[in-house]
Design a protein around this motif. Structure first.
Motif, mmCIF file in Angstrom:
data_model
loop_
_atom_site.group_PDB
_atom_site.id
_atom_site.type_symbol
_atom_site.label_atom_id
_atom_site.label_comp_id
_atom_site.label_asym_id
_atom_site.label_seq_id
_atom_site.Cartn_x
_atom_site.Cartn_y
_atom_site.Cartn_z
ATOM 1 N N GLY A 1 61.716 -57.347 -60.973
ATOM 2 C CA GLY A 1 62.834 -56.507 -61.452
ATOM 3 C C GLY A 1 64.028 -56.199 -60.636
ATOM 4 N N LEU A 2 64.272 -56.624 -59.412
ATOM 5 C CA LEU A 2 65.334 -56.263 -58.479
ATOM 6 C C LEU A 2 66.498 -57.028 -59.057
ATOM 7 C CD1 LEU A 2 63.922 -56.323 -54.894
ATOM 8 C CD2 LEU A 2 63.948 -54.355 -56.673
ATOM 9 N N PHE A 3 66.510 -58.356 -59.638
ATOM 10 C CA PHE A 3 67.637 -59.087 -59.765
ATOM 11 C C PHE A 3 67.195 -59.936 -61.118
ATOM 12 C CE2 PHE A 3 66.701 -59.629 -55.148
ATOM 13 C CZ PHE A 3 67.684 -58.888 -54.513
ATOM 14 N N GLU A 4 68.256 -60.409 -61.739
ATOM 15 C CA GLU A 4 68.255 -61.316 -62.769
ATOM 16 C C GLU A 4 68.982 -62.683 -62.344
ATOM 17 O OE1 GLU A 4 69.941 -59.741 -66.323
ATOM 18 O OE2 GLU A 4 68.666 -58.119 -66.494
ATOM 19 N N GLU A 5 68.330 -63.613 -62.704
ATOM 20 C CA GLU A 5 68.734 -65.035 -62.406
ATOM 21 C C GLU A 5 69.734 -65.730 -63.835
ATOM 22 O OE1 GLU A 5 67.605 -69.180 -60.504
ATOM 23 O OE2 GLU A 5 65.946 -67.932 -60.730
#
Length: 345
Positions: A76-80
């Protein structure tokens, strides 16, 4: 999108899978710390970036950075956004530095040797009832940090960030307007004292901590425009060198120590304080009735790292009385802490 959004509700996860995820949780700790060390959240603060761009800025392997970012998507730290471009989520934004609520230094210090190695011997700490710092680091935690300035800097900033996290709650639930001088004992870089002095402009502050810590405090107080209202004092709070003040703050200090050491510290403050002076202990309090509490996990941290402990309200009352302080009230302040107020007899 983050893969975790498609996870089934926890109650539908088989126990064996839950146990697998519990056991592998340390992967996440190290992943988060690596993101913080490489400054990826800061690099993504301006918007969507490719993994190759991030690798260049971090001076790291393009393949390694891509795999780290993909792992960050999973928690849940980033979205690709294919192909190989990433954006920061609100959770990941907590790892940006120099922003309110930053947890970057906290992530790094928890995955650093000073915490990581002793926690690897939790079973031995439980078996012996002793901290594992000397066994794994060759010194107790405070000695080790004094010998490793880079790790000490991460730790000091992390403690300051956590203090900022709770400071507004402490200033909200306690009226400091009745005090002319407030001393923050073991106050690290002065995050809590800074909030108190800003909320109560007529107060003057005293910041007391070890000599290798207070240099960072001087810089912070100067940057906050509070240097002229704050006396910075270096020393050992187990020695009779504490300055006189109307109120003394102890935030997350007593839990570092066993009862005998706490009694000594509380006695030193009692000796310095005027009659009727106040002591404000900011700590998590374990429920007396045995209810489940996340403070129990912090209690294990204290066992492993320092030989200290978290305590119940009744235990704090007895501890304060052992140094002639009279408990007046315990006020929950949010952020998992309470303000334990005592008066000098």
């Amino acid at each position: 999108m983050s893969h975790v959004t498609n996870a089934p509700p926890a109650q539908n996860i088989p126990p064996a899978q839950q146990m697998f995820e519990l056991v592998a949780s340390y992967w996440k700790t190290q992943l988060v710390a690596a993101v913080a060390r490489l400054g990826l959240a800061d690099h993504l603060g301006s918007g969507t970036r490719s993994s190759d761009e991030l690798a260049r800025e971090a001076k790291a392997s393009p393949d390694g950075v891509y795999r780290l970012l993909r792992g960050g998507v999973a928690i849940g730290l980033f979205e690709e956004k294919p192909p190989r471009t990433f954006t920061l989520t609100p959770l990941g934004a907590c790892l940006r530095t120099s922003v309110p609520g930053s947890m970057a230094d906290w992530a790094i210090t928890q995955a650093d040797r000073v915490h990581w190695l002793p926690w690897g011997q939790l079973h031995e700490a439980v078996r012996t009832g002793q901290p594992m710092t000397r066994q794994t680091l060759g010194a107790d935690g405070w000695e080790y940090l004094s010998q490793h300035p880079e790790e000490a800097a991460y730790f000091a900033r992390a403690m300051g960030d956590l203090s900022t996290f709770v400071a507004s709650d402490v200033a909200r639930v306690h009226d400091f307007s009745r005090y002319a001088r407030v001393a923050d004992v073991g106050g690290s870089e002065g995050a809590l004292l800074t909030v108190v002095l800003r909320a109560f402009p007529h107060c003057r502050g005293i910041l007391f901590d070890l000599p290798h810590v207070i240099e960072g405090a001087r810089k912070r107080l100067k940057a906050e425009g509070l240097a002229d209202r704050t006396q910075v004092v270096g020393g050992n709070f187990f020695e009779p060198v504490l300055p006189e003040a109307d109120a003394y703050l102890l935030k997350n200090v007593l839990h570092d120590w066993d009862d005998a050491s706490c009694t000594l510290l509380l006695s030193q403050i009692h000796r310095a304080a005027p009659t009727g002076g106040r002591l404000l202990v900011v700590e998590s309090v374990i429920p007396d009735d045995g209810r489940a509490s996340a403070t129990a996990l912090m209690d294990l941290n204290m066992l492993v790292m320092a030989g200290g402990r978290e305590r119940t309200a009744s235990a704090y009352k007895a501890l304060l009385a052992s140094a002639s302080w009279e408990l007046e009230r315990i006020t929950p302040a949010g952020s998992m802490v309470s303000v334990i107020e005592a008066r000098r007899r």
